[in-house]
Scaffold this motif. Structure first.
Motif, mmCIF file in Angstrom:
data_model
loop_
_atom_site.group_PDB
_atom_site.id
_atom_site.type_symbol
_atom_site.label_atom_id
_atom_site.label_comp_id
_atom_site.label_asym_id
_atom_site.label_seq_id
_atom_site.Cartn_x
_atom_site.Cartn_y
_atom_site.Cartn_z
ATOM 1 N N VAL A 120 0.851 -1.188 0.000
ATOM 2 C CA VAL A 120 0.000 0.000 0.000
ATOM 3 C C VAL A 120 0.892 1.245 0.000
ATOM 4 O O VAL A 120 0.685 2.182 -0.782
ATOM 5 C CB VAL A 120 -0.942 0.026 1.222
ATOM 6 N N CYS A 121 1.896 1.227 0.865
ATOM 7 C CA CYS A 121 2.818 2.360 0.939
ATOM 8 C C CYS A 121 3.480 2.583 -0.405
ATOM 9 O O CYS A 121 3.680 3.723 -0.847
ATOM 10 C CB CYS A 121 3.880 2.120 2.002
ATOM 11 N N SER A 122 3.816 1.485 -1.046
ATOM 12 C CA SER A 122 4.490 1.563 -2.331
ATOM 13 C C SER A 122 3.602 2.212 -3.384
ATOM 14 O O SER A 122 4.080 2.976 -4.230
ATOM 15 C CB SER A 122 4.890 0.149 -2.756
ATOM 16 N N VAL A 123 2.316 1.908 -3.333
ATOM 17 C CA VAL A 123 1.378 2.513 -4.278
ATOM 18 C C VAL A 123 1.372 4.029 -4.114
ATOM 19 O O VAL A 123 1.402 4.780 -5.091
ATOM 20 C CB VAL A 123 -0.047 1.958 -4.083
ATOM 21 N N PHE A 124 1.403 4.457 -2.875
ATOM 22 C CA PHE A 124 1.376 5.906 -2.636
ATOM 23 C C PHE A 124 2.696 6.568 -3.019
ATOM 24 O O PHE A 124 2.720 7.718 -3.436
ATOM 25 C CB PHE A 124 0.990 6.207 -1.185
ATOM 26 N N ARG A 125 3.782 5.826 -2.902
ATOM 27 C CA ARG A 125 5.059 6.362 -3.386
ATOM 28 C C ARG A 125 4.979 6.551 -4.894
ATOM 29 O O ARG A 125 5.411 7.569 -5.429
ATOM 30 C CB ARG A 125 6.206 5.404 -3.032
ATOM 31 N N GLN A 126 4.420 5.547 -5.534
ATOM 32 C CA GLN A 126 4.257 5.596 -6.985
ATOM 33 C C GLN A 126 3.392 6.793 -7.397
ATOM 34 O O GLN A 126 3.672 7.494 -8.364
ATOM 35 C CB GLN A 126 3.597 4.293 -7.446
ATOM 36 N N LEU A 127 2.368 7.012 -6.586
ATOM 37 C CA LEU A 127 1.433 8.110 -6.840
ATOM 38 C C LEU A 127 2.172 9.447 -6.855
ATOM 39 O O LEU A 127 2.017 10.253 -7.784
ATOM 40 C CB LEU A 127 0.358 8.121 -5.759
ATOM 41 N N SER A 128 3.014 9.662 -5.867
ATOM 42 C CA SER A 128 3.694 10.957 -5.796
ATOM 43 C C SER A 128 4.777 11.054 -6.865
ATOM 44 O O SER A 128 5.070 12.134 -7.354
ATOM 45 C CB SER A 128 4.271 11.192 -4.397
ATOM 46 N N GLU A 129 5.346 9.910 -7.237
ATOM 47 C CA GLU A 129 6.321 9.942 -8.337
ATOM 48 C C GLU A 129 5.678 10.415 -9.628
ATOM 49 O O GLU A 129 6.317 11.023 -10.482
ATOM 50 C CB GLU A 129 6.932 8.547 -8.542
ATOM 51 N N ARG A 130 4.399 10.105 -9.759
ATOM 52 C CA ARG A 130 3.689 10.550 -10.960
ATOM 53 C C ARG A 130 3.044 11.921 -10.734
ATOM 54 O O ARG A 130 2.182 12.334 -11.502
ATOM 55 C CB ARG A 130 2.601 9.542 -11.322
ATOM 56 N N SER A 131 3.413 12.526 -9.619
ATOM 57 C CA SER A 131 2.894 13.852 -9.286
ATOM 58 C C SER A 131 1.369 13.874 -9.190
ATOM 59 O O SER A 131 0.720 14.823 -9.622
ATOM 60 C CB SER A 131 3.364 14.895 -10.299
ATOM 61 N N LEU A 132 0.851 12.787 -8.635
ATOM 62 C CA LEU A 132 -0.597 12.731 -8.428
ATOM 63 C C LEU A 132 -0.845 12.776 -6.922
ATOM 64 O O LEU A 132 0.075 12.584 -6.129
ATOM 65 C CB LEU A 132 -1.178 11.447 -9.016
ATOM 66 N N THR A 133 -2.066 13.015 -6.525
ATOM 67 C CA THR A 133 -2.360 13.043 -5.101
ATOM 68 C C THR A 133 -3.620 12.254 -4.783
ATOM 69 O O THR A 133 -4.449 11.993 -5.651
ATOM 70 C CB THR A 133 -2.583 14.488 -4.589
ATOM 71 N N TRP A 134 -3.693 11.895 -3.530
ATOM 72 C CA TRP A 134 -4.904 11.231 -3.039
ATOM 73 C C TRP A 134 -5.735 12.279 -2.317
ATOM 74 O O TRP A 134 -5.244 12.984 -1.435
ATOM 75 C CB TRP A 134 -4.531 10.105 -2.079
ATOM 76 N N ASP A 135 -6.995 12.369 -2.716
ATOM 77 C CA ASP A 135 -7.909 13.323 -2.098
ATOM 78 C C ASP A 135 -8.906 12.533 -1.254
ATOM 79 O O ASP A 135 -9.825 11.905 -1.776
ATOM 80 C CB ASP A 135 -8.618 14.123 -3.201
ATOM 81 N N LYS A 136 -8.707 12.577 0.039
ATOM 82 C CA LYS A 136 -9.527 11.773 0.947
ATOM 83 C C LYS A 136 -11.013 12.120 0.840
ATOM 84 O O LYS A 136 -11.873 11.228 0.749
ATOM 85 C CB LYS A 136 -9.040 11.977 2.388
#
Length: 586
Positions: free
Chosen positions: A472-488
RNA sequence: GCGCCUGUAGCUCAGUUGGAUAGAGUACCAGUUUCCGAAACUGGGGGUCACAGGUUCGAUUCCUGUCAGGCGCACCA
């Protein structure tokens, strides 16, 4: 959720009885179970079958009556009658998704309950004699005891963790004498070390430190040390009397202060080691309770007086006996020996009296299963002193047998050939050791495979669960690498997009967590939590392999990221209860 | 001899307090990567729930007995 269902069914049934649709009868405890099979909905109730007998009606007939009378609710979409009379409930999608919001809102608190309603529980565990380092047998008690404590705390109990330090008694005298003899050796004296003494290297280390700090202050000539001492067993004598004679010589030659100094040097060094060891293992205590203090503060005498006053003691052969047979024990037990010394059992009576006096609602003792024969007499003593023995729960832990692959690791306390807890930690790590220990029911014999515990492979259940978290942590790392964000906020709004089977399964699994905590806590069964975490991890890995989380469809992507954040939170919470870390990378 | 615990797939073990067609892992066999970590996933075979009675709508679960294994039966701790 179960409670809500139970409430609805209960009120509907009483309504039916009031309308004379059902005969007047006392309602049984309404059971709501999770279904094993998805085709049976989410929850099942068997009340119709339980009522069939007393109502003298066909179970399916009762079920039909009940289902027709059930009020409309927003969280149930479907109610079926199946099989011999099961009533199956299917949750609405909306209420299934609700759990994700709850998890994110409650965070670390998710899963906690007020089941215990603030009742106080004392948990005493490990309590190994401070005569040497902890071994792997104690490790299981430590892992189990701290997991049970954490579970109870999560379920709303006030928990007091305690280690009973056996700092009095013969075994400690043997240790003190062993330290002294090693000390004499470092002073240049030569003799044959007693066969019954403690021969571990740690004893010599303590002796060397004693010599370093105090020089020859405790020196006595060998002839005096062995003066009047019965021969040791290898020399054709008696090893028990040999060591006992050496102890009394030590007391005499060192004087009270000197003996106490040597004694405490051994005790303190080993106790400090044990505390460090347990702390490194992630097991911490609220109190270290000294047996010696029980004697010094007169609690032992108080307990004996209490028993005498209750006419539960009698004198025979110069000793004082407790009438434990009157409470179902096999035989009466000595509390004061003919030499005037109180027995270990006397201390234990006093200790338990003290526990009760401190006002705990429940007292839990966790013992090695080889002490099971001891339970009746301790309970008997409490009853004899007018206490309710049911407030004491004794949980037994079986010993673990170590394997290295298929090879059994030879261990025997007698030869001193045991694997220490520290060695186990060094070899397999704290997380694997703890998880393995609580993977099986405590009363089960257990095979502990060292190779498996340290293998970094899919064979290893610890990594399996931790890897789910790291993924799960890795997915979020990937997310920021693609300059995307999670909007809760957006994610929570889009939860209705979670329509895949894998997502439904995960939602259902997540909602089970609080029930697992409560069941595991009330039954003292942390292995249920360990198994739950493996199930949750499996559902997650399956989901991961079947679907992408970071996708073009933004609302869907946000919903999925929200879901896996909830998964991550529950894994963290569960592992934390077991004392296992949740790493972000492996 | 008496008491406590245990007996579920080849192996290690679960089994929601008595529920529906007994489940995982491992091992074995066959598959899955242009894609967020393959320490992962999918599929397959594999069972007299030690045995025999009893309780009931219903038993792996509760009761009794038998068999097998572990542990305990100190004026030791």
């Amino acid at each position: 959720m179960k409670d809500q269902l139970r409430h609805i069914i209960e009120t509907t049934l009483t309504q039916l009885i009031a309308q004379n649709s059902l005969p007047a009868l006392t309602l049984p405890e309404i059971q709501i179970d999770r279904t094993k099979d998805k085709s049976h909905g989410d929850f099942a109730c068997n009340v119709a079958m339980m009522l069939a007998r007393s109502a003298k009606m066909n179970p399916r007939q009762i079920a039909t009556l009940l289902v027709d009378a059930l009020p409309e609710t927003d969280f149930i979409t479907k109610v079926d009658i199946a099989g011999p009379g099961f009533i199956n409930f299917t949750l609405s999608a909306d209420s299934a998704q609700q759990v994700v919001k709850t998890i994110l809102a409650e965070g670390e608190q998710f899963g906690q309950s007020d089941l215990g309603a603030g009742q106080s529980v004392q948990v005493e565990f490990v309590s190994a004699n401070p005569t040497g380092p902890l071994h792997v047998g104690h490790g299981r008690g430590a892992a189990y005891g701290s997991a049970v404590s954490s579970l109870l705390k999560a379920a709303g109990f006030k928990v007091h963790r305690e280690y009973y330090v056996n700092d009095a008694g013969r075994q400690m005298d043997i240790l003190a004498t062993s330290v002294w003899l090693r000390y004499l050796e470092t002073c240049g004296e030569t003799f044959i070390f007693p066969s019954n003494g403690y021969k571990g290297a740690y004893v010599s280390t303590i002796a060397e430190n004693l010599k370093f700090a105090h020089g020859d202050a405790f020196l006595a000539p060998t002839v005096d040390v062995f003066d009047g001492v019965v021969a040791d067993e290898p020399a054709g004598g008696d090893k028990e009397r040999h060591i006992d004679d050496l102890i009394s010589n030590a007391r005499r030659l060192l004087g009270e202060d000197g003996y106490r100094h040597v004694f405490d040097a051994g005790l303190n060094a080993i106790l400090a080691d044990i505390r460090q060891d347990l702390s490194d293992f992630g097991t911490d205590y609220d109190e270290w309770f000294s047996e010696r203090s029980l004697m010094e503060t007169g609690v032992v005498d108080d307990a004996i007086d209490a028993l005498k006053k209750a006419e539960m003691l009698y004198e025979k052969d110069g000793a004082w006996w407790f009438k434990s047979t009157e409470f179902g024990d096999e035989k009466d037990r000595v509390v004061v020996r003919d030499n005037g010394q109180t027995t270990y059992f006397a201390s234990d009576i006093a200790y338990h009296l003290n526990k009760y006096q401190r006002g705990f609602d429940t007292v839990i003792d966790i013992w090695g299963s080889d002490h099971h024969g001891y339970i009746p007499r301790v309970k008997a003593s409490l009853t004899a002193m007018g206490k309710n023995a049911d407030r004491l729960k004794v949980l037994l832990v079986q010993f673990a047998v170590l394997y290295r692959g298929s090879e059994k690791v030879a261990m025997s306390t007698r030869s001193g050939q045991f694997v220490t807890l520290r060695e186990l930690r060094d070899e397999v790590g704290k997380d694997a050791a703890r998880f393995f220990y609580v993977l099986r029911g405590a009363d089960q014999h257990m095979d502990f495979d060292l190779e498996l515990a340290k293998s970094q492979s899919n064979d290893n259940p610890v990594y399996y669960v931790q890897y789910a978290h790291a993924r799960v942590c890795s997915v979020f790392r990937q997310l920021s690498e693609r300059s995307l964000t999670w909007d809760k906020v957006e994610g929570e709004k889009q939860l209705t997009r979670l329509t895949e089977d894998h997502e439904q399964a995960l939602l259902s699994m997540l909602s089970r967590y609080p029930e697992v905590i409560n069941t595991a806590a009330t039954n003292y069964t942390p292995h249920l939590l360990a198994h739950y975490l493996m199930d949750l991890a499996r559902d997650f890995h399956t989901y991961y392999n079947a679907h992408q989380f970071i996708v073009e469809d933004q609302p869907l992507s946000q919903a999925r990221l929200t879901l896996i954040t909830a998964v991550k939170q529950v894994i963290t919470n569960g592992l934390s209860v077991l004392g296992v870390s949740a790493p972000e990378t492996m």
